[in-house]
Design a protein around this motif. Structure first.
Motif: not given
Length: 496
Positions: A461-476
């Motif tokens: 999302l806008r260059g930030h990985r929000i999903y990978g390795d089978g799970k949601v990534q990072g903060d909202p």
């Protein structure tokens, strides 16, 4: 500008470009959340983060133009969990329908007071970008349309054609209480006409790229057929519910809505979640009858993947209903023929204790709606490829077309200048749907046990990985998207 992210060896699918149905591997450069270049052998020097896509397909992030956050659980909680499900399925932009009345915020009143509450509940909780459609339920709401456009950037509105005379979940006698409208008002055809006239006036005053979406079912037909189906008692489950809301109810409502659009001069009409052969036939007939009306036709991933027999139990209850396999096949014929403009999830998380009544076999006691954003892109890619639906067409149906219709100028394509909303998809993956694997708060799915033939691997999302390795990534990181009624969603295209 330095490159923040470089995605190497991605097979980029471009909406409307058949040459990308067998795309070569290229690189995608991102800076400041925006795509800066797409091409072969882009320089890696200076890139903060380099990711190898290993030849996976790169789709533009899905613009899911039909969701219902907060309908059955508190809006802030729904924003969190259901935006996570969006990220899981490659949805990077959600446009959710809101209205006053029962469910959602469970209140009436003016939208000038309602919308700020909605935005506050969502703020800082979403993993994906999001926008709002609104349904004018009262005369006060109709009068507010120009200010809703100018103050909140809301450019799309909705009518639920059956609400005035039929319940959300089935037969009902308390619709006025459900809608929370004043006793002096009615939610009927005259109200629908006045909504259309108000939007048309607003198109002339604040910007012409406003549109009206319609849920097309006919209350009188459904009330009569519900009584008939229950009295006869020969049908049960999802087949009974489909029979209680027959396909010609959709066709009749589409015909009525289309004539009202013609009468009022309202050019931009979106016909939502067409579920049957009769519904699409009626929609195409009306498009031919009124060529001056710009009709757009929508189907859901549920209606093209599941039917009354294959859906997993009463969790598949939805409005309009899942249909017979013949209707599913008809929808696919129309998708392949180019008659459908976009595919959505109609995501409405309804948890187990809310969905089912005391008798878990009584379809008429169950609530309507289910989640499905997490299956939208993998379901359409897998089944679409099997049926010969071009990849470039899938990118149109899931990203560019809804982005353009709803004025999202920065969304819908993998090209320089667009938001870096990118979904890497493995078209060779095979997996089985299990509700327990979903990020949604919903504990079941009508797709339980379905075999999928494509998988979302990584989502940006806008260059930030929000999903990978089978799970949601990072903060909202999701943002509320204000829309400009002077643009039709194409970059650099605007009119007064």
């Amino acid at each position: 500008m330095a490159t923040d992210l470089l995605i190497r060896n991605a097979r980029v699918v471009r909406p409307g470009d058949p040459s990308t149905d067998s795309p070569p591997a290229v690189d995608i450069a991102v800076a400041g959340g925006v795509i800066t270049a797409v091409g072969a052998h882009l320089p890696t020097s200076g890139a903060d983060n380099v990711i190898d896509a290993h030849g996976l397909l790169a789709f533009p992030g899905v613009v899911d133009a039909h969701q219902h956050w907060g309908i059955y659980q508190e809006l802030s909680a729904d924003t969190d969990t259901e935006s996570r499900a969006c990220a899981q399925g490659g949805v990077t932009t959600s446009i959710t329908y809101m209205r006053t009345g029962r469910y959602y915020l469970n209140r009436g009143g003016a939208y000038r007071d309602f919308v700020p509450e909605v935005l506050a509940a969502m703020a800082g909780r979403s993993f994906v970008d999001h926008a709002l459609h609104l349904a004018p339920m009262t005369a006060e709401h109709i009068a507010e349309i120009p200010s809703l456009v100018e103050d909140f950037g809301i450019t799309s509105f909705k009518i639920f054609m059956f609400y005035g005379g039929h319940g959300l979940h089935g037969r009902s006698s308390d619709q006025a209480d459900f809608l929370m409208i004043p006793p002096t008002e009615r939610y009927d055809l005259a109200h629908f006409e006045f909504v259309m006239r108000a939007i048309q006036r607003a198109r002339a005053s604040v910007g012409r790229h406003l549109s009206l979406s319609l849920h097309c079912e006919t209350a009188e037909i459904m009330a009569a057929y519900t009584e008939l189906v229950e009295r006869e008692g020969t049908l049960s489950g999802l087949r009974a519910y489909s029979a209680s809301r027959p396909a010609h109810s959709e066709g009749l409502a589409i015909t009525t809505a289309s004539y009202l659009a013609h009468e009022t001069g309202l050019a931009n009409i979106n016909l939502l979640h067409l579920s049957s052969a009769k519904a699409v036939e009626a929609a195409l007939t009306m498009a031919a009858a009124f060529p001056h009306v710009d009709f757009r036709r929508e189907v859901t991933i549920g209606h093209v993947l599941a039917d009354v027999d294959t859906a997993h139990g009463l969790g598949g209850k939805v409005n309009p209903p899942l249909r017979e396999r013949a209707d599913v096949e008809a929808l696919w014929r129309h998708l392949l023929a180019g008659d459908i403009d976009w595919v959505v999830s109609d995501h409405a998380c309804c948890r187990d204790e809310q969905k089912f009544g005391p008798d878990r076999e009584d379809v008429f006691a169950a609530k309507s709606g289910f989640g499905g954003a997490e299956y939208l892109l993998p379901g359409l890619v897998g089944e679409g490829m099997r049926r010969g639906l071009p990849l470039s067409r899938i990118a149109e149906l899931t990203a560019r077309n809804p982005a353009r219709r709803y004025g999202l100028v920065d969304k819908g394509e993998i090209a320089a200048g667009f938001d870096a909303d990118i979904v890497l998809v493995d078209p060779d993956a095979r997996w089985t749907v299990r509700a327990a694997d979903s990020e949604s708060a919903q504990e079941y799915t009508p797709f339980e046990g379905f075999e999928m033939h494509a998988r979302v691997d990584t989502v940006f999302l806008r260059g930030h990985r929000i999903y990978g390795d089978g799970k949601v990534q990072g903060d909202p990181r999701g943002r509320y998207l204000r829309r400009d009624p002077r643009t039709d969603g194409r970059r650099g295209v605007a009119s007064s």
